[in-house]
Write a protein that holds these residues in place. Structure first.
Motif, mmCIF file in Angstrom:
data_model
loop_
_atom_site.group_PDB
_atom_site.id
_atom_site.type_symbol
_atom_site.label_atom_id
_atom_site.label_comp_id
_atom_site.label_asym_id
_atom_site.label_seq_id
_atom_site.Cartn_x
_atom_site.Cartn_y
_atom_site.Cartn_z
ATOM 1 N N VAL A 73 12.324 -59.585 24.474
ATOM 2 C CA VAL A 73 13.428 -59.021 23.691
ATOM 3 C C VAL A 73 14.189 -60.161 23.010
ATOM 4 O O VAL A 73 14.656 -61.094 23.675
ATOM 5 N N ASP A 74 14.303 -60.067 21.680
ATOM 6 C CA ASP A 74 14.885 -61.173 20.908
ATOM 7 C C ASP A 74 16.286 -61.525 21.388
ATOM 8 O O ASP A 74 16.609 -62.695 21.604
ATOM 9 N N ALA A 75 17.131 -60.499 21.572
ATOM 10 C CA ALA A 75 18.547 -60.747 21.907
ATOM 11 C C ALA A 75 18.709 -61.301 23.324
ATOM 12 O O ALA A 75 19.780 -61.784 23.682
ATOM 13 N N LEU A 76 17.648 -61.228 24.115
ATOM 14 C CA LEU A 76 17.700 -61.758 25.489
ATOM 15 C C LEU A 76 16.851 -63.030 25.597
ATOM 16 O O LEU A 76 16.359 -63.377 26.676
ATOM 17 N N ASP A 77 16.697 -63.707 24.459
ATOM 18 C CA ASP A 77 15.922 -64.962 24.435
ATOM 19 C C ASP A 77 14.527 -64.808 25.024
ATOM 20 O O ASP A 77 14.032 -65.692 25.728
ATOM 21 N N LEU A 105 21.237 -54.370 27.050
ATOM 22 C CA LEU A 105 21.366 -54.317 25.586
ATOM 23 C C LEU A 105 22.597 -53.487 25.226
ATOM 24 O O LEU A 105 22.510 -52.284 25.004
ATOM 25 N N GLY A 106 23.727 -54.146 25.190
ATOM 26 C CA GLY A 106 24.990 -53.446 24.939
ATOM 27 C C GLY A 106 25.116 -52.991 23.499
ATOM 28 O O GLY A 106 24.281 -53.329 22.645
ATOM 29 N N PRO A 107 26.174 -52.227 23.199
ATOM 30 C CA PRO A 107 26.399 -51.711 21.852
ATOM 31 C C PRO A 107 26.470 -52.859 20.837
ATOM 32 O O PRO A 107 27.069 -53.888 21.119
ATOM 33 N N GLY A 108 25.817 -52.657 19.709
ATOM 34 C CA GLY A 108 25.886 -53.656 18.641
ATOM 35 C C GLY A 108 24.889 -54.794 18.786
ATOM 36 O O GLY A 108 24.753 -55.617 17.884
ATOM 37 N N MET A 109 24.208 -54.862 19.913
ATOM 38 C CA MET A 109 23.229 -55.956 20.066
ATOM 39 C C MET A 109 21.940 -55.625 19.316
ATOM 40 O O MET A 109 21.562 -54.463 19.199
ATOM 41 N N HIS A 110 21.283 -56.657 18.834
ATOM 42 C CA HIS A 110 19.992 -56.448 18.169
ATOM 43 C C HIS A 110 18.979 -55.941 19.199
ATOM 44 O O HIS A 110 18.973 -56.398 20.330
ATOM 45 N N ARG A 111 18.129 -54.999 18.770
ATOM 46 C CA ARG A 111 17.194 -54.378 19.713
ATOM 47 C C ARG A 111 15.736 -54.750 19.421
ATOM 48 O O ARG A 111 14.818 -54.207 20.042
ATOM 49 N N LYS A 137 11.158 -52.200 18.471
ATOM 50 C CA LYS A 137 12.523 -52.273 18.990
ATOM 51 C C LYS A 137 12.669 -51.437 20.267
ATOM 52 O O LYS A 137 11.852 -50.552 20.543
ATOM 53 N N ILE A 138 13.704 -51.757 21.016
ATOM 54 C CA ILE A 138 14.001 -51.018 22.249
ATOM 55 C C ILE A 138 14.844 -49.798 21.869
ATOM 56 O O ILE A 138 15.873 -49.938 21.184
#
Ligand code: IMP
Length: 192
Positions: A73-77, A105-111, A137-138
């Motif tokens: 997941v991109d936003a989680l490195d 993956l909170g609100p507004g985070m890239h999925r 995407k998730i």
């Protein structure tokens, strides 16, 4: 030819069987009456895939391949990545893994995310790897009851259904595993 698939995962075996041409017979570890767990302690997907294939090649001395997969997941490195199976706990619960990922993956985070499969084929003391990736995407919640693992929360680019809402044939049109298998099968054809 007969090839051993170094996995206890019957769902993976079904996906793989569905793309195999006539003339290749797949033996799973259950077919070989081998029920021991194969260690998966390497730091990379490539490493785990190679370890599993080598382990079973040493055990049976037959051409064999393994598949190791991670959801990055991109936003989680890139997490959970190589830790995908035991992301929530050592018990390997698909439900707990998905719940943990959705809660991180909170609100507004890239999925944006990708599935990556590395297949390692061991034969005649040689080893070769094939990588299949699908970007996507998730989803916001779990959808569908087909497939396995993280399928209910992954939507491939250009698809509107999660993998768990697709038939096996539909998933094969997009999936990381089908892409890695395509390269592997083309390698086997060239070898023949
Ligand atoms: P492994 O390759 O069997 O070690 O799988 C690592 C983790 O990814 C496990 O939690 C699997 O359930 C999950 N996984 C592997 N392949 C897939 C897939 O095709 N879809 C969804 N989850 C998968």
């Amino acid at each position: 030819m007969t090839i051993v698939f170094a996995s206890h995962n019957e769902k993976k075996a079904s996906e793989i069987r569905s793309v195999l041409p006539q003339g290749i017979t797949l033996l799973t570890l259950a077919d070989l009456n081998y029920h021991q767990e194969i260690p998966e302690d390497e730091p990379t997907i490539e490493g785990n895939s190679a370890f599993k294939a080598q382990w079973i090649f040493k055990e049976f001395g037959m051409p064999c391949f393994a598949d190791d997969t991670g959801l990055e997941v991109d936003a989680l490195d890139g997490a959970p990545g190589v830790h995908s199976a035991r992301y929530a706990s050592i018990q390997r619960s698909d439900e707990a893994n998905m719940d943990k990922l959705l809660s991180e993956l909170g609100p507004g985070m890239h999925r944006e995310a990708q599935f990556k499969t590395v297949i390692t084929y061991c034969y005649a003391q040689k080893q070769v790897q094939f990588t299949g990736i699908v970007r996507g995407k998730i989803s916001e919640d779990k959808r569908g009851d087909q497939g396995f693992g993280y399928d209910p929360i992954f939507i491939a680019d250009d698809a509107h259904l999660t993998f768990a809402q697709m038939t096996l044939e539909q998933k094969n049109n997009y999936s990381h595993r089908a892409r890695a298998m395509k390269q592997f099968l083309s390698f086997l054809t060239d070898l023949a």
